[in-house]
Design a protein around this motif. Structure first.
Motif, PDB file in Angstrom:
ATOM      1  N   VAL A  25       1.100  -1.525   0.036  1.00  0.00           N
ATOM      2  CA  VAL A  25       0.070  -0.265  -0.192  1.00  0.00           C
ATOM      3  C   VAL A  25       0.774   1.396   0.105  1.00  0.00           C
TER       4      VAL A  25
ATOM      5  N   ILE B  49      -0.961   4.272  -0.913  1.00  0.00           N
ATOM      6  CA  ILE B  49      -2.077   5.451  -0.060  1.00  0.00           C
ATOM      7  C   ILE B  49      -2.564   4.715  -0.283  1.00  0.00           C
ATOM      8  N   CYS B  50      -3.767   4.358   0.827  1.00  0.00           N
ATOM      9  CA  CYS B  50      -4.757   3.078   1.309  1.00  0.00           C
ATOM     10  C   CYS B  50      -5.656   4.075   1.397  1.00  0.00           C
TER      11      CYS B  50
ATOM     12  N   ARG C  78      -2.790  -0.262  -5.249  1.00  0.00           N
ATOM     13  CA  ARG C  78      -3.018   0.970  -4.363  1.00  0.00           C
ATOM     14  C   ARG C  78      -1.820   1.836  -4.597  1.00  0.00           C
TER      15      ARG C  78
ATOM     16  N   ILE D 282      -7.026  10.231   2.174  1.00  0.00           N
ATOM     17  CA  ILE D 282      -6.613   9.186   3.373  1.00  0.00           C
ATOM     18  C   ILE D 282      -6.511   8.908   4.380  1.00  0.00           C
TER      19      ILE D 282
ATOM     20  N   ASP E  34      -5.553   9.190   8.385  1.00  0.00           N
ATOM     21  CA  ASP E  34      -4.410   9.572   8.718  1.00  0.00           C
ATOM     22  C   ASP E  34      -4.565   8.085   9.990  1.00  0.00           C
TER      23      ASP E  34
ATOM     24  N   THR F 163     -12.516   7.178  -0.206  1.00  0.00           N
ATOM     25  CA  THR F 163     -11.450   6.302  -0.017  1.00  0.00           C
ATOM     26  C   THR F 163     -11.868   4.883  -1.140  1.00  0.00           C
TER      27      THR F 163
ATOM     28  N   TRP G 181      -4.894   2.035   8.834  1.00  0.00           N
ATOM     29  CA  TRP G 181      -5.809   2.365   8.275  1.00  0.00           C
ATOM     30  C   TRP G 181      -4.562   2.752   7.057  1.00  0.00           C
ATOM     31  N   ASN G 182      -3.223   2.881   7.053  1.00  0.00           N
ATOM     32  CA  ASN G 182      -2.287   2.526   5.571  1.00  0.00           C
ATOM     33  C   ASN G 182      -0.457   2.108   6.431  1.00  0.00           C
TER      34      ASN G 182
ATOM     35  N   ASN H 115       2.313   3.196   5.103  1.00  0.00           N
ATOM     36  CA  ASN H 115       2.247   5.041   5.427  1.00  0.00           C
ATOM     37  C   ASN H 115       3.598   5.236   4.618  1.00  0.00           C
TER      38      ASN H 115
END
Length: 561
Positions: A11, A13-14, A81, A89, A91, A184, A547-548, A551
C-alpha cells in the motif's frame, strides 16, 4: 493453537474498505514451531541516509484483473494502491487527509457535499485528471454490481453530479458527518475506457492511474512497476534532496498459492509481509528484519442478553464489569499483543476521549451493588426473587470451541466472577451454533468479536445501524445482539452523524460513551495488535498503522546488503 493471518500488502495510498461490520470467528490452526533465530546473521549495512533507486520485492497470487474496482483478489487490491489514488486517505487518528481533492464544502442541511479537486494531477498517460473521472468511477461503483467491495460503504449516496472540470457534488439520503472519510475508493480514468467496456481485459491488465508508481508489464511470474517521475506529490515537504518516490522499481512476484508467502519472505524473495493476528512474535529476535506492531481492526467483547431476567438488571451487569480485570486477561493470554478498549472504536481515533469513565476492577464495590440490588447469599449462592421466581446468580458464558483464546478468556472470567459470588457455566459450541444462538437471543453471555469499519460508527452495536447497509448484507453482519435500547444514546448517535464540527462530535461521543458504560450492554475487552515485518534493506520513516499499512512508502529507500 492460535489464529494467524499472513498477508502480503503493498500500500502506498490506503483506500478505505467496506464500512460494514462483521462478526469474526478466528479458527484455530496448527501451532507453528518458533523460528530459529540463531541461523540468521544481522546483515546490517550502514545507513548513510536517503538514496534514490533500488528495487522493492513484493508478492501476489495470480491476478484476476488489475482494475481496482473489479478485482476480488486481496493481493491485487494492494498492488493497485501503488498505481491508483483516492480523494482522501485516513491518518492514524481516522481523520481525513486530502489526496486528489483539495477541500470540501457541506450544505446547511448536511445533505450536499461538494468536493474541489486538485488541478495539477495527470494520469500516467499524461491526460489531466478531472471531476469527470470521479463521476465515472462513482457510476461504476453505485450503478452496477461490479464493485461490491466499495459499494457497501457508499449506500447513503442518493445521487451525484458534475459541477465543473474540478468540482463535483454528492447528495445524501440522510446526513452523515463521516461522508468525507468514506471517499477512500480508487479513482479510475474515464478517457481510458472511451470506446470500450469497463470489463475490457486488455485495458484492465494494463492499468493507468495517477499514483506514485506506473504499471510497466505483467508476465506469468511477475508484475513490474516503475516510479512515476511526474507524480504530482513528488516534492512532498521539500525536506529531502530527492524527488519521491525514492524506490525506483517494484517487482511483484506472482505465486500460485497463498501459502507460499511465508516461505518467500523467509528466503528473502519478498521484502515484507503483513501479519494480521497474534503470531508475529515468531519473527521477534531475527536480526535481518524490522518488526512493527500496531492496533488492528479486530475487537473482542462480551455481549449480555439484556432480555434475560437476570441480565436485564443493570446492577448485575455493572457488578460483572467491576469484577473483570481486563489487563490481567491480556497479560496472561496475549502479553503485548492486544490493546484494551471499552468500545469498538480504535483507541487512537480522534473521537475516542480517554478521559471518560471506564470500569476499573473493584470486587468490593461489585458485591455492594449486588447486595443493594437485593441479591442475598444462601449456602454459597446468591439469590434474588425476579418475576415471581427465586433465581440463583448462575449464568452461562457461550463461546465458540474453535477459538482457543476465547476459551481461555472464558476460564479467566469464570474465576474472576466467582470471587464476587457470580457463578459461571462455560458452554462451548461450534461457530455456526454460536451465531445461531446470538442471532436468536438464545444465550445469556457470549464472548464475541467484530471487525470495525474505517469510521468511528458504533450505532451497529448499540442501536439500529444509522447508515444504510449493503443490499446484500453478510449473514455474519454485526448488529445489536444485546437488545440494547437507550433513548439518549440513540439521540446522541443521530446528533453525531448530523454534526460536522469535529470538537462538538468528540464531546457528544464522550457523553454517549459515559451513558453506555453506565448501562453496560457489552463489556469491551481489547483490540488485537497486527504487525508488519520488513527486510532490513528497507529504510526510511516506517510507521505503519491500520488505515495505511505502508504509510509514506514513497519516502522509503533501499540499501543493498
Amino acid at each position: 493453537m492460535k489464529r494467524v493471518f499472513i498477508i502480503f500488502l503493498a500500500v502506498s495510498i490506503c483506500f478505505g474498505v467496506a464500512s460494514c461490520h462483521s462478526l469474526i470467528e478466528y479458527r484455530n490452526e496448527e501451532e507453528k514451531d518458533p523460528i530459529n533465530t540463531d541461523i540468521y546473521s544481522s546483515d546490517e549495512v550502514l545507513d548513510k541516509g536517503v538514496v534514490k533507486g533500488g528495487r522493492l520485492k513484493l508478492f501476489s497470487t495470480v491476478p484476476d484483473t488489475l482494475n481496482p474496482l473489479l478485482t476480488d483478489n486481496f493481493y491485487v487490491q494492494q498492488i493497485c494502491r501503488l498505481i491508483f489514488e483516492s480523494l482522501i486517505i485516513l491518518d492514524k487518528a481516522q481523520q481525513p487527509v486530502p489526496v486528489l481533492c483539495k477541500n470540501w464544502e457541506i450544505s446547511s442541511d448536511g445533505l450536499e457535499w461538494t468536493f474541489n479537486l486538485r488541478d495539477d494531477v495527470k494520469w500516467h498517460d499524461d491526460i489531466p485528471f478531472t471531476a469527470e473521472d470521479v463521476v465515472f468511477t462513482l457510476d461504476i461503483i453505485l450503478k452496477s454490481d461490479l464493485s461490491p467491495y466499495f459499494k457497501s460503504s457508499l449506500q447513503n449516496i442518493e445521487t451525484f453530479a458534475l459541477i465543473d472540470k474540478y468540482k463535483f457534488s454528492i447528495f445524501l439520503k440522510k446526513p452523515n458527518s463521516f461522508t468525507v472519510e468514506q471517499m477512500t475508493f480508487p479513482i479510475i480514468p474515464k478517457h481510458y475506457y472511451v470506446g470500450s467496456n469497463i470489463l475490457d481485459e486488455a485495458k484492465n491488465m494494463a492499468p493507468v492511474g495517477t499514483g506514485p508508481y506506473r504499471f510497466v508489464q505483467f508476465n506469468e511470474d511477475k508484475i513490474m512497476l516503475s516510479a512515476n517521475t511526474d507524480w504530482w506529490n513528488k516534492e512532498g515537504n521539500g525536506a529531502q534532496p530527492f524527488e519521491a518516490p525514492y524506490i525506483e522499481e517494484i517487482e511483484v512476484r506472482v505465486y500460485e498459492n497463498v501459502g507460499d508467502i511465508e516461505a518467500a519472505f523467509m528466503s528473502k524473495e519478498v521484502d515484507l509481509i503483513y501479519i494480521e493476528g497474534i503470531e508475529y512474535d515468531r519473527y521477534m529476535g531475527r536480526y535481518d528484519l524490522t518488526l512493527k506492531d500496531f492496533p488492528g481492526r479486530n475487537f473482542e467483547f462480551i455481549a449480555f442478553n439484556t432480555k434475560n431476567p437476570i441480565l436485564g438488571d443493570d446492577a448485575v451487569r455493572q457488578a460483572i464489569a467491576l469484577s473483570i480485570d481486563r489487563m490481567k486477561i491480556i497479560d496472561e493470554i496475549l502479553p503485548g499483543k492486544a490493546v484494551p478498549s471499552d468500545i469498538p472504536v480504535m483507541p487512537d481515533s480522534w473521537i475516542y476521549d480517554n478521559n471518560t469513565a471506564s470500569y476499573m476492577t473493584d470486587k468490593d464495590r461489585a458485591k455492594d451493588i449486588l447486595s443493594q440490588s437485593g441479591w442475598k447469599e444462601e449456602k454459597g449462592m446468591l439469590y434474588k426473587r425476579i418475576e415471581g421466581r427465586k433465581r440463583p446468580l448462575l449464568l452461562e458464558i457461550t463461546v465458540n470451541e474453535e477459538n482457543e483464546i476465547r476459551n481461555q478468556i472464558a476460564q479467566i472470567l469464570a474465576k474472576q466472577l466467582e470471587e464476587t459470588g457470580i457463578k459461571i457455566e462455560i458452554i462451548t459450541v461450534k461457530w455456526d451454533e454460536q451465531l445461531k444462538r446470538v442471532q436468536s437471543g438464545d444465550y445469556e453471555i457470549a464472548i464475541m468479536g467484530c471487525r470495525v469499519s474505517p469510521i468511528p460508527d458504533i450505532s451497529f452495536l448499540y442501536s439500529e445501524a444509522y447508515l444504510p447497509s449493503s443490499p446484500l448484507p453478510s449473514p455474519e453482519a454485526v448488529y445489536n445482539i444485546a437488545g440494547y435500547d437507550n433513548y439518549n444514546v440513540n439521540t446522541y448517535i443521530e446528533g453525531i452523524f448530523r454534526e460536522n464540527d469535529f470538537e462538538s462530535r468528540r464531546i457528544m461521543f464522550g457523553n454517549m460513551k459515559n451513558l453506555i458504560l453506565d448501562d453496560v450492554p457489552y463489556i469491551g475487552l481489547f483490540f488485537y495488535k497486527n504487525a508488519m515485518a520488513y527486510s532490513k534493506r528497507i529504510k526510511g520513516e516506517i510507521n505503519p498503522y491500520i488505515w495505511n499499512l505502508l504509510n509514506d512508502i514513497t519516502r522509503w529507500y533501499i540499501i543493498e546488503q
